[in-house]
Enzyme design. Structure first.
Site, PDB file in Angstrom:
ATOM      1  N   ASP A  55      46.373  39.753  82.961  1.00 25.83           N
ATOM      2  CA  ASP A  55      45.645  40.933  82.476  1.00 25.83           C
ATOM      3  C   ASP A  55      44.625  40.507  81.425  1.00 25.83           C
ATOM      4  OD1 ASP A  55      47.285  40.359  80.299  1.00 25.83           O
ATOM      5  OD2 ASP A  55      48.765  41.858  80.887  1.00 25.83           O
ATOM      6  N   ASP A  57      43.251  41.527  77.778  1.00 25.20           N
ATOM      7  CA  ASP A  57      43.399  42.354  76.585  1.00 25.20           C
ATOM      8  C   ASP A  57      42.144  42.260  75.740  1.00 25.20           C
ATOM      9  OD1 ASP A  57      46.094  43.040  77.212  1.00 25.20           O
ATOM     10  OD2 ASP A  57      46.676  41.029  76.605  1.00 25.20           O
ATOM     11  N   ASP A 134      50.891  35.014  67.909  1.00 22.21           N
ATOM     12  CA  ASP A 134      52.017  34.072  67.898  1.00 22.21           C
ATOM     13  C   ASP A 134      51.608  32.596  67.998  1.00 22.21           C
ATOM     14  OD1 ASP A 134      51.273  34.619  70.511  1.00 22.21           O
ATOM     15  OD2 ASP A 134      53.255  35.251  71.189  1.00 22.21           O
TER      16      ASP A 134
HETATM   17  P1  ATP Z   1      50.563  37.156  79.581  1.00 15.64           P
HETATM   18  O1  ATP Z   1      49.904  38.506  79.598  1.00 15.64           O
HETATM   19  O2  ATP Z   1      49.975  36.158  80.478  1.00 15.64           O
HETATM   20  O3  ATP Z   1      52.039  37.244  79.707  1.00 15.64           O
HETATM   21  P2  ATP Z   1      49.648  37.120  76.856  1.00 15.64           P
HETATM   22  O4  ATP Z   1      49.455  35.977  75.913  1.00 15.64           O
HETATM   23  O5  ATP Z   1      48.442  37.902  77.203  1.00 15.64           O
HETATM   24  O6  ATP Z   1      50.359  36.520  78.127  1.00 15.64           O
HETATM   25  P3  ATP Z   1      50.778  39.580  75.995  1.00 15.64           P
HETATM   26  O7  ATP Z   1      52.217  39.928  75.847  1.00 15.64           O
HETATM   27  O8  ATP Z   1      49.957  40.274  77.002  1.00 15.64           O
HETATM   28  O9  ATP Z   1      50.756  38.016  76.240  1.00 15.64           O
HETATM   29  O10 ATP Z   1      50.130  39.736  74.553  1.00 15.64           O
HETATM   30  C1  ATP Z   1      48.745  39.634  74.320  1.00 15.64           C
HETATM   31  C2  ATP Z   1      48.496  38.879  73.027  1.00 15.64           C
HETATM   32  O11 ATP Z   1      49.087  39.588  71.925  1.00 15.64           O
HETATM   33  C3  ATP Z   1      49.119  37.493  72.972  1.00 15.64           C
HETATM   34  O12 ATP Z   1      48.289  36.509  73.548  1.00 15.64           O
HETATM   35  C4  ATP Z   1      49.273  37.276  71.480  1.00 15.64           C
HETATM   36  O13 ATP Z   1      48.067  36.901  70.897  1.00 15.64           O
HETATM   37  C5  ATP Z   1      49.631  38.676  70.990  1.00 15.64           C
HETATM   38  N1  ATP Z   1      51.106  38.883  70.955  1.00 15.64           N
HETATM   39  C6  ATP Z   1      51.874  39.430  71.919  1.00 15.64           C
HETATM   40  N2  ATP Z   1      53.153  39.457  71.561  1.00 15.64           N
HETATM   41  C7  ATP Z   1      53.221  38.924  70.333  1.00 15.64           C
HETATM   42  C8  ATP Z   1      54.277  38.675  69.429  1.00 15.64           C
HETATM   43  N3  ATP Z   1      55.541  38.981  69.736  1.00 15.64           N
HETATM   44  N4  ATP Z   1      53.974  38.119  68.239  1.00 15.64           N
HETATM   45  C9  ATP Z   1      52.684  37.808  67.942  1.00 15.64           C
HETATM   46  N5  ATP Z   1      51.660  37.997  68.744  1.00 15.64           N
HETATM   47  C10 ATP Z   1      51.908  38.554  69.937  1.00 15.64           C
HETATM   48 MG    MG Z   2      48.408  39.669  78.416  1.00 20.42          MG
END
Ligand code: ATP
Ligand code: MG
Length: 420
Positions: A55, A57, A134
């Site tokens: 996705d 963001d 994170d």
């Molecule tokens: P994917 O969507 O591929 O699983 P993602 O890195 O985009 O991975 P998401 O859960 O969609 O993960 O979160 C988007 C962003 O928000 C992350 O890349 C990170 O920067 C931040 N984020 C999400 N969860 C946390 C957390 N628990 N603590 C700190 N930052 C977070």
């Molecule tokens: Mg994501």
């Protein structure tokens, strides 16, 4: 204040051709309205690694209400994080306002006594936003204003060295949100990154903090881990870091049994294959596989204690599911299917008549059959059931009928004594 490294368009590989059309629309509209608009998180990371992002963001300095004013198809959601969701048919683009980190803020950010973040609706600027993310590789921004990548944390270097590194002090960051330990495992498995030594050291010691995470959140994380297409590696890492016991307490010692260990390995491998082939998967199958041995063990125990056979299995299923939902919730529509899959395992031994026919027609036959064949492959079932039930499915209904109901032998002719 930290100065970011700006990587201009000519020096990175992110092309707008690879960015979702609707995400681009949102970025452009925010930008035209005078706000900062950047792609952030997994989308940027995955594009830089030549993976297809799950996705896209978006981060902005527009407040949620300001975002809502710009988009008629927008809904604000969330209590812990107030987010804007912009709807394009079935697709949702998530827009988050920059949030600041908490130090010294007279703010809306709240932590509990253990240092866990409970609420953080403190709006800030990109510099604050970076540090609350994170991992460094998750804190890269793609700026729609000039198509550059903005790197505050040395993430580009970490990506080059294939390192997954927490931002800031690992102990504090895991304490703030223990789920980050599970996220570390998932990203390491999915992207083939090594967890940086400092970030990995504390996982061994801090897994127990997962006990305080609400079951609904852990359920979501379990699905993200095991439905990532890299479930086999995720399991390996969860075991290595001693985290599995906080997701599936009941199977911790079961994996010492090589047959069950193989069964889980084959089940996860088949899940990975299905995902990578674009075939459908269900959480029910995953949980049914993970909890199969605990159910059978409990069933045997109940029978040993003198319980009626039919009651023993029902009660074993109930008891194992009940213990599991104390850690990860399981929606009822899936626990019902798990029970079907488990229960049907006892019916493959009937190969004749109505019993076999109704098994073939059962709406969960296919899942139960796949499950049974994995048990067979792992050596738990040592007969030709998988072969037999595979063969019958390739037959026409007439052939099936003949196999299930072989014609009764013609009655023997009476021998008439010849009159003497
Ligand atoms: P994917 O969507 O591929 O699983 P993602 O890195 O985009 O991975 P998401 O859960 O969609 O993960 O979160 C988007 C962003 O928000 C992350 O890349 C990170 O920067 C931040 N984020 C999400 N969860 C946390 C957390 N628990 N603590 C700190 N930052 C977070
Ligand atoms: Mg994501």
């Amino acid at each position: 204040m930290t100065e970011p490294t700006i990587i201009p368009r000519s020096e990175h590989c992110i092309s707008r051709d690879n960015i979702d059309e609707n995400a681009l629309k949102v970025l452009y509209r925010l930008h035209k309205a005078g706000y900062r608009a950047l792609l952030v998180g997994g989308g940027v990371r995955d594009l830089l690694l030549n993976h297809v992002p799950k996705d896209f963001d978006i981060a902005t300095d527009a407040h949620p209400e300001q975002v809502k004013k710009l988009f008629s198809n927008c809904r604000l959601i969330g209590r812990r994080f107030r987010l804007a969701h912009i709807f394009f048919g079935r697709e949702i683009i998530e827009v988050a306002t920059f949030r600041s980190s908490h130090e010294g803020q007279d703010s809306d950010g709240i932590q509990d006594d253990a240092g866990r973040i409970l609420r953080d609706n403190v709006y800030g600027d990109i510099e604050g936003d970076v540090w609350r993310r994170d991992f460094t590789v998750n804190a890269l921004y793609y700026d729609i204003a000039d198509f550059s990548v903005v790197d505050y944390t040395g993430a580009m270097e970490d990506l080059k060295n294939r390192q997954l590194k927490l931002i800031g002090d690992p102990e504090t960051r895991y304490r703030e949100d223990p789920v980050r330990m599970l996220r570390a495992v998932r990203f390491a498995a999915k992207l083939g990154l090594d967890i940086h030594s400092e970030s990995e050291k504390y996982i061994f010691e801090m897994g127990h903090l997962l006990k305080d995470i609400p079951p609904a959140r852990l359920y979501e994380e379990v699905l993200k881990l095991f439905h990532s297409g890299q479930a086999v590696i995720c399991l390996e890492l969860l075991r290595k870091y001693k985290l599995l016991q906080y997701l599936f307490t009941q199977i911790s010692d079961c994996l010492d049994d090589p047959i069950f260990d193989d069964f889980i390995g084959y089940s996860l491998q088949s899940t990975d294959n299905r995902i990578n082939e674009g075939k459908p998967i269900t959480p029910a199958f995953l949980f049914a596989a993970m909890l199969w041995k605990p159910v059978m063990r409990q069933n045997d125990q109940f029978i040993k204690d003198g319980m009626d056979i039919s009651m023993a299995m029902q009660n074993a299923m109930t008891s194992v599911i009940k213990q599991q939902v104390g850690m990860t919730s399981i929606p009822r529509r899936f626990s019902m299917v798990m029970r079907d899959i488990w229960h049907l395992q006892f019916r493959f031994k009937y190969r004749h008549g109505r019993r076999a026919k109704s098994l073939l027609a059962h709406h969960k036959f296919r899942a139960a059959y796949d499950f049974m064949c994995l048990r067979n492959k792992a050596g738990e079932l040592q007969d030709d059931s998988c072969e037999w039930w595979t063969r019958i499915q390739t037959m026409s209904s007439d052939q099936q009928e003949k196999l299930l109901n072989p014609a009764k032998k013609p009655p023997r002719k009476k021998q008439h004594k010849k009159p003497g």
